[in-house]
Structure formats: structure tokens, C-alpha cells
Design a protein around this motif. Structure first.
Motif, short mmCIF file in Angstrom:
data_model
loop_
_atom_site.label_atom_id
_atom_site.label_comp_id
_atom_site.label_asym_id
_atom_site.label_seq_id
_atom_site.Cartn_x
_atom_site.Cartn_y
_atom_site.Cartn_z
N ALA A 276 13.74 -1.13 -6.91
CA ALA A 276 12.98 -0.42 -5.89
C ALA A 276 11.99 0.05 -5.75
O ALA A 276 11.81 1.13 -6.87
N ASP A 277 10.84 0.36 -5.35
CA ASP A 277 9.50 0.61 -5.39
C ASP A 277 8.54 0.54 -4.07
O ASP A 277 8.27 -0.51 -3.89
N ILE A 278 8.22 1.62 -3.31
CA ILE A 278 7.66 1.74 -2.20
C ILE A 278 6.31 1.33 -2.32
O ILE A 278 5.78 0.82 -1.56
N SER A 279 5.72 1.18 -3.65
CA SER A 279 4.45 1.00 -3.83
C SER A 279 3.86 -0.30 -4.20
O SER A 279 2.65 -1.00 -4.19
N LEU A 280 4.95 -1.36 -4.35
CA LEU A 280 4.59 -2.59 -4.57
C LEU A 280 4.38 -3.50 -3.66
O LEU A 280 5.04 -4.33 -2.89
N THR A 281 3.27 -3.26 -3.02
CA THR A 281 2.59 -4.05 -1.68
C THR A 281 1.13 -4.46 -2.08
O THR A 281 0.59 -3.51 -2.88
N PRO A 282 0.45 -5.17 -1.54
CA PRO A 282 -0.98 -5.36 -1.64
C PRO A 282 -1.63 -4.14 -1.33
O PRO A 282 -2.79 -4.15 -1.81
N ALA A 283 -1.25 -3.38 -0.12
CA ALA A 283 -2.23 -2.28 0.28
C ALA A 283 -2.10 -1.01 -1.09
O ALA A 283 -3.01 -0.64 -1.51
N TRP A 284 -1.18 -1.22 -1.90
CA TRP A 284 -0.99 0.23 -3.02
C TRP A 284 -0.91 -0.53 -4.36
O TRP A 284 -1.19 0.36 -5.20
N LYS A 285 -0.69 -1.79 -4.37
CA LYS A 285 -0.86 -2.26 -5.65
C LYS A 285 -0.13 -1.33 -7.11
O LYS A 285 -0.45 -1.27 -8.24
N GLY A 286 1.08 -0.76 -6.67
CA GLY A 286 1.95 -0.30 -7.58
C GLY A 286 1.55 1.30 -7.70
O GLY A 286 1.86 2.08 -8.69
N ASP A 287 0.50 1.86 -6.90
CA ASP A 287 0.06 3.31 -7.23
C ASP A 287 1.06 4.21 -5.99
O ASP A 287 0.90 3.97 -5.02
N LEU A 288 2.05 4.58 -6.97
CA LEU A 288 3.16 5.29 -6.28
C LEU A 288 2.66 6.45 -5.39
O LEU A 288 3.05 6.79 -4.24
N THR A 289 1.58 7.29 -6.04
CA THR A 289 1.07 8.45 -5.27
C THR A 289 0.19 8.00 -3.89
O THR A 289 0.82 8.67 -3.03
N ARG A 290 -0.22 7.06 -3.87
CA ARG A 290 -1.01 6.59 -2.67
C ARG A 290 0.05 5.99 -1.42
O ARG A 290 -0.08 6.29 -0.41
#
Length: 356
Positions: free
Chosen positions: A265-279
Motif C-alpha cells: 500500500a502506497d498512495i504515491s505509486l502513480t505516474p503523477a507522483w512517482k513514489g514521492d509520498l510528500t507530494r
């Protein structure tokens, strides 16, 4: 897509007296590639879905069905079906929604599903099937809290509030390792071969319960021998009749599927955020009430504090408890249940107008 009434089969094969509906979503493309054929979401609606009535989405958590979590809903409570329409949605892998145990091609063919996949399917249920255009609140415990974070990040224009309770926007490394221990205990069962269980893993389920018992509650809970106040005769009695029994009612392959979803589970794993959790956290426009347990050993309060600080409109409200992760068992722990209900009641009130 269609929805149908469903009476599920119990593990023994007899029809169980559980009232819910099933939304059939067809073939669903998955975040990691591949397809979930004939994707099904099991859900239950409390109250009436009608124009002008606020809607609450309430996803389930690890190894639970909606029946395990209905205690938060009722007259006079924060989730009052006389005032709200509450849609409880069973996660993939629960045994009610699409899961290894009910997959047409067998558990070996069941794909890996992320929390993104769960929430995308839930969004389709809410908007395409139930016709909802605005969601007042997404609330959930544990994996349900992870779903709430995903709702806020993925659908900021749809969701007004989120209330993640004892959960995280990204599964931490420490949490991941905790689950490795749970998984190792479960898969040590002799019925586990070639990546799946080919029979009920009785030994593995019991071992899993004992491993989980050390993580699910705090040191203070055990030091005070709180289990003796709950009707258990001894620590061993508590481990057997509570923790071993808790997981023995579930399907081993379903539990493995849910563990994988939880670990990734990780909300940041999308093309928009590319793993940047803060963004990704900064993209959550919804008002958020983040409620960690002060003594949770695997969804730590430090992680919740960091995630809430990065969100534009988040309030951190720790639950003062010695019950660790188990704040949502009202029959045993009514004080924490009351704390959560009161917090949600206040959170659902319209914000005060500072000029008034």
C-alpha cells in the motif's frame, strides 16, 4: 456492470445469514498490469441513498467482513443511518469480494491487487453503479484507513473528508517486516505448496494468531493482565480463544492476498507522483482526521504524525489507549470505541464560520 443480492457460502458449505449486495465490474485492469476477470465487490448500504443525504464510504480491514465492523453504525452514533447513507465495502481478498477462495480459475490464478486497485473499484461502485457524486466522508480502520488515504489522494474532487484510524498512507518498512513474520508463520503449514494452500492451514492459522497477538496489543495491556477482565482464565486461554480463533475462521489464501495488498500500500505509486509520498499527501484536499493509537506497534504514531504534517487540512488526534492496534473491538474495549465515535461526530459537524 450490475449488482445482485448475495447469500454467501460459509466455510462448511451452508448458506450464511449475511445480507449484502455484489457489484460485478467485469474485467478490471490492474495497477501492476494484468486483469482481474469478473471483478466483484461485496457491499452493504445503511440508510437511504437519496439526493441531499450525505454519503459515507466505509471500507473493511484485514481479515474482516463488514459484519465485524458494523458497530460504528447506528442511531445516535456519528454514522447514523437516519442522517447518512453509509456504504460498507469489503476489500478484495476478504472472501466476500473477489478473492482467491472464490476465484473461478482457482487461488493460483488470483492476481496481485494493490490498494489502488481496491479504491479504483470502489470509486466505480460509488459513481457508476450507485450514482454518488459527492462523498462526505471515507472512514476506515487499519487497511480501511489505508483505503481512506488512497481515496483522498486519488479522488480529491470527490471526497470532502477522510478519517483514517490506525493506518497509513504508505506501509512502512517496519510494518512490512512485521507482516513477513505473520506470513512466515502462516505459510509454515504443511498444506502450503507451490505458493498456495491446498487445504485449510489449521496449524499455520493458529501460529499466525500467536505471532499477531504480540503485535496487536501493547506491553501495558499484557503487563496489566487486561485479558483477565475480558472473561479469559489465563494468558494461554486468551491466545487460544481470542487470537487463534480470530484467524482460524478465514481462508489462508485470502489472508495471503490481503497481506500482499497491505505490504504494498502506497498512495504515491502513480505516474503523477512517482513514489514521492510528500507530494501525494499534499494532493489530499479533503479535511482529514488522522487517528493513530498511541500504543500501536506497527502503524506507529510517528508515521501518522509525519503524514498528517504533510497534508493541507489534517488534524492529528491520537487515541489514548493501552489496546495497541485493537481500538475497534467495542465488546471488549468500549472506551476506545466511544472516543472514536465522539471524534467522528465532531468531525462531521459543519465547520464554524469564523466571521459569524
Amino acid at each position: 456492470m450490475r449488482r445482485t443480492r448475495q447469500r454467501p457460502q460459509s466455510p462448511g458449505g451452508a448458506a450464511a445469514a449475511i445480507d449484502f449486495q455484489v457489484a460485478r465490474l467485469g474485467a478490471v485492469a490492474l495497477q501492476g498490469g494484468g486483469v482481474l476477470d469478473d471483478a466483484r465487490l461485496a457491499y452493504k448500504v445503511f440508510g437511504r441513498l437519496q439526493a441531499g443525504r450525505p454519503v459515507v464510504v466505509y471500507p473493511t480491514s484485514f481479515a474482516t467482513h463488514h459484519t465485524d465492523l458494523e458497530w460504528l453504525i447506528g442511531p445516535g452514533k456519528a454514522l447514523d443511518p437516519e442522517r447518512l447513507a453509509i456504504v460498507m465495502i469489503n476489500l478484495f481478498g476478504s472472501g466476500l469480494s473477489s478473492s482467491p477462495s472464490n476465484h473461478d480459475a482457482g487461488p493460483q490464478a488470483f492476481p496481485k491487487l494493490t490498494m489502488h486497485d481496491n479504491v479504483h473499484a470502489q470509486q466505480r461502485l460509488m459513481t457508476e453503479i450507485l450514482g454518488v457524486r459527492r462523498i462526505a466522508l471515507v472512514v476506515g480502520f487499519s487497511m480501511g484507513a489505508q483505503a481512506a488515504f488512497h481515496w483522498g489522494a486519488l479522488y480529491p474532487d470527490l471526497v470532502e473528508r477522510i478519517a483514517p484510524i490506525c493506518g497509513s498512507a504508505r506501509t512502512s518498512r517496519h510494518n512490512f517486516v512485521f507482516l513477513e513474520g505473520v506470513k512466515a508463520a502462516l505459510t509454515a503449514d504443511p498444506t502450503f505448496r507451490d505458493g498456495v494452500f491446498n487445504a485449510k492451514p489449521t496449524q499455520g492459522l493458529r501460529a499466525m494468531g500467536r505471532v499477531y497477538a504480540g503485535w496487536g496489543l501493547s506491553a501495558a495491556f499484557y503487563r496489566d493482565e487486561t485479558y483477565l477482565t475480558l472473561g479469559f482464565r489465563s494468558l494461554e486461554d486468551f491466545l487460544v480463544r481470542d487470537w487463534e480463533a480470530r484467524f482460524s475462521r478465514r481462508d489462508g489464501n485470502d489472508l495471503l492476498a490481503m497481506i500482499w495488498t497491505w505490504q504494498h500500500a502506497d498512495i504515491s505509486l502513480t505516474p503523477a507522483w512517482k513514489g514521492d509520498l510528500t507530494r501525494a499527501l499534499q494532493a489530499i484536499a479533503a479535511r482529514a482526521l488522522v487517528m493513530p493509537s498511541e500504543t500501536d506497534l506497527y502503524f506507529s504514531i510517528e508515521d501518522s504524525r509525519s503524514e498528517a504534517a504533510a497534508m493541507p487540512a489534517a488534524t492529528l488526534l491520537p487515541i489514548p489507549t493501552k489496546w495497541g492496534h485493537r481500538v475497534n473491538v467495542p465488546a471488549q474495549n468500549p472506551a476506545d470505541a466511544s472516543f472514536i465515535d465522539a471524534a467522528l461526530m465532531a468531525f462531521l459537524r459543519p465547520p464554524q464560520d469564523p466571521t459569524g
